[in-house]
Design a protein around this motif. Structure first.
Motif, PDB file in Angstrom:
ATOM      1  N   MET A   1     105.487 -31.593 -34.889  1.00  0.00           N
ATOM      2  CA  MET A   1     105.892 -31.051 -36.186  1.00  0.00           C
ATOM      3  C   MET A   1     105.645 -32.067 -37.303  1.00  0.00           C
ATOM      4  O   MET A   1     105.229 -31.698 -38.402  1.00  0.00           O
ATOM      5  N   ALA A   2     105.879 -33.336 -37.013  1.00  0.00           N
ATOM      6  CA  ALA A   2     105.630 -34.388 -38.006  1.00  0.00           C
ATOM      7  C   ALA A   2     104.154 -34.426 -38.374  1.00  0.00           C
ATOM      8  O   ALA A   2     103.793 -34.544 -39.558  1.00  0.00           O
ATOM      9  N   ALA A   3     103.298 -34.319 -37.369  1.00  0.00           N
ATOM     10  CA  ALA A   3     101.848 -34.317 -37.640  1.00  0.00           C
ATOM     11  C   ALA A   3     101.474 -33.122 -38.506  1.00  0.00           C
ATOM     12  O   ALA A   3     100.754 -33.270 -39.498  1.00  0.00           O
ATOM     13  N   LEU A   4     101.966 -31.946 -38.143  1.00  0.00           N
ATOM     14  CA  LEU A   4     101.624 -30.737 -38.916  1.00  0.00           C
ATOM     15  C   LEU A   4     102.203 -30.778 -40.331  1.00  0.00           C
ATOM     16  O   LEU A   4     101.618 -30.209 -41.245  1.00  0.00           O
ATOM     17  N   SER A   5     103.322 -31.466 -40.507  1.00  0.00           N
ATOM     18  CA  SER A   5     103.931 -31.537 -41.844  1.00  0.00           C
ATOM     19  C   SER A   5     103.026 -32.261 -42.836  1.00  0.00           C
ATOM     20  O   SER A   5     103.153 -32.077 -44.042  1.00  0.00           O
ATOM     21  N   ARG A   6     102.104 -33.069 -42.329  1.00  0.00           N
ATOM     22  CA  ARG A   6     101.181 -33.817 -43.202  1.00  0.00           C
ATOM     23  C   ARG A   6      99.908 -33.038 -43.525  1.00  0.00           C
ATOM     24  O   ARG A   6      99.096 -33.501 -44.317  1.00  0.00           O
ATOM     25  N   TYR A   7      99.738 -31.867 -42.891  1.00  0.00           N
ATOM     26  CA  TYR A   7      98.521 -31.069 -43.085  1.00  0.00           C
ATOM     27  C   TYR A   7      98.913 -29.627 -43.423  1.00  0.00           C
ATOM     28  O   TYR A   7      99.048 -28.791 -42.545  1.00  0.00           O
ATOM     29  N   GLU A   8      99.096 -29.373 -44.691  1.00  0.00           N
ATOM     30  CA  GLU A   8      99.569 -28.061 -45.160  1.00  0.00           C
ATOM     31  C   GLU A   8      98.690 -26.919 -44.676  1.00  0.00           C
ATOM     32  O   GLU A   8      99.177 -25.841 -44.351  1.00  0.00           O
TER      33      GLU A   8
ATOM     34  N   GLY B   1     109.649 -23.648 -39.780  1.00  0.00           N
ATOM     35  CA  GLY B   1     109.253 -24.925 -39.198  1.00  0.00           C
ATOM     36  C   GLY B   1     109.379 -26.069 -40.184  1.00  0.00           C
ATOM     37  O   GLY B   1     109.858 -27.159 -39.830  1.00  0.00           O
ATOM     38  N   HIS B   2     108.945 -25.837 -41.424  1.00  0.00           N
ATOM     39  CA  HIS B   2     109.078 -26.871 -42.466  1.00  0.00           C
ATOM     40  C   HIS B   2     110.552 -27.204 -42.693  1.00  0.00           C
ATOM     41  O   HIS B   2     110.918 -28.379 -42.819  1.00  0.00           O
ATOM     42  N   GLU B   3     111.373 -26.153 -42.778  1.00  0.00           N
ATOM     43  CA  GLU B   3     112.799 -26.376 -43.021  1.00  0.00           C
ATOM     44  C   GLU B   3     113.442 -27.140 -41.871  1.00  0.00           C
ATOM     45  O   GLU B   3     114.207 -28.086 -42.098  1.00  0.00           O
ATOM     46  N   GLU B   4     113.164 -26.729 -40.636  1.00  0.00           N
ATOM     47  CA  GLU B   4     113.736 -27.399 -39.471  1.00  0.00           C
ATOM     48  C   GLU B   4     113.229 -28.831 -39.371  1.00  0.00           C
ATOM     49  O   GLU B   4     114.000 -29.753 -39.077  1.00  0.00           O
ATOM     50  N   PHE B   5     111.933 -29.041 -39.634  1.00  0.00           N
ATOM     51  CA  PHE B   5     111.409 -30.398 -39.562  1.00  0.00           C
ATOM     52  C   PHE B   5     112.062 -31.284 -40.614  1.00  0.00           C
ATOM     53  O   PHE B   5     112.383 -32.446 -40.340  1.00  0.00           O
ATOM     54  N   ALA B   6     112.293 -30.772 -41.813  1.00  0.00           N
ATOM     55  CA  ALA B   6     112.935 -31.569 -42.865  1.00  0.00           C
ATOM     56  C   ALA B   6     114.325 -32.032 -42.426  1.00  0.00           C
ATOM     57  O   ALA B   6     114.706 -33.191 -42.648  1.00  0.00           O
ATOM     58  N   ILE B   7     115.064 -31.162 -41.758  1.00  0.00           N
ATOM     59  CA  ILE B   7     116.398 -31.524 -41.265  1.00  0.00           C
ATOM     60  C   ILE B   7     116.282 -32.588 -40.183  1.00  0.00           C
ATOM     61  O   ILE B   7     117.000 -33.595 -40.202  1.00  0.00           O
ATOM     62  N   GLN B   8     115.370 -32.369 -39.238  1.00  0.00           N
ATOM     63  CA  GLN B   8     115.199 -33.335 -38.156  1.00  0.00           C
ATOM     64  C   GLN B   8     114.668 -34.672 -38.670  1.00  0.00           C
ATOM     65  O   GLN B   8     115.093 -35.740 -38.197  1.00  0.00           O
ATOM     66  N   ALA B   9     113.750 -34.630 -39.628  1.00  0.00           N
ATOM     67  CA  ALA B   9     113.177 -35.871 -40.172  1.00  0.00           C
ATOM     68  C   ALA B   9     114.240 -36.692 -40.892  1.00  0.00           C
ATOM     69  O   ALA B   9     114.255 -37.927 -40.783  1.00  0.00           O
TER      70      ALA B   9
END
Length: 158
Positions: free
Chosen positions: A53-60, A112-120
């Motif tokens: 998810m971190a990798a995908l967060s960098r590639y919109e 996914g973006h929302e969940e990743f932001a919480i986890q990050a």
């Protein structure tokens, strides 16, 4: 018998460098184990899922599976299972690549973006708590030295 072992006796710093490596390794494993446990307990997730998810967060626009494998430095087979489970959970979506019927892009969904932001945010807090004994300047200095080391190692493997 031909002894081809390298001789390190001539360099007194050799043993210290070996100890340094072992301390890097021990600290890295300890931090990684704690991150795995925190992700499991707090998010019922795994470190590979977080990393993907971190990798995908960098590639919109998303990444092809082969690109994602390259970014994560793992095999396509390792990525496929994680992608399948994240897709089932609604965290990512597969999108056809225009002009290439065989290829798909993988990208984070809004969820996914929302969940990743919480986890990050939690991840950053965990790391901060584990490394709190280092001042900001010490962290910058050590990170700079490790970057120099990485660059040097990369140049030696070319």
């Amino acid at each position: 018998m031909n002894n081809t072992r390298p001789q390190t006796d001539a360099d007194p710093a050799s043993k210290e460098r070996l100890r340094l490596w072992l301390r890097f390794l021990k600290a890295s494993r300890t931090i990684e184990a704690q991150l795995r446990e925190n992700l499991r307990v707090e998010f019922a997730s795994t470190l590979p899922r977080f990393d993907l998810m971190a990798a995908l967060s960098r590639y919109e626009d998303g990444l092809k599976m082969s690109q994602l494998s390259g970014v994560l430095k793992v095999s396509n087979g390792n990525v496929t299972g994680i992608v399948d489970r994240l897709a089932e959970d609604g965290m990512i979506v597969r999108v056809p690549v225009p002009g290439d019927r065989r290829a798909t892009l993988v990208r984070l969904t809004t969820r996914g973006h929302e969940e990743f932001a919480i986890q990050a945010a939690a991840h950053e807090t965990w790391i901060n708590d584990m490394l709190v004994d280092f001042s900001g300047q010490e962290a910058r200095d050590i990170a700079g030295r490790l970057e120099q080391l990485d660059t040097s190692l990369q140049e030696k493997t070319k």
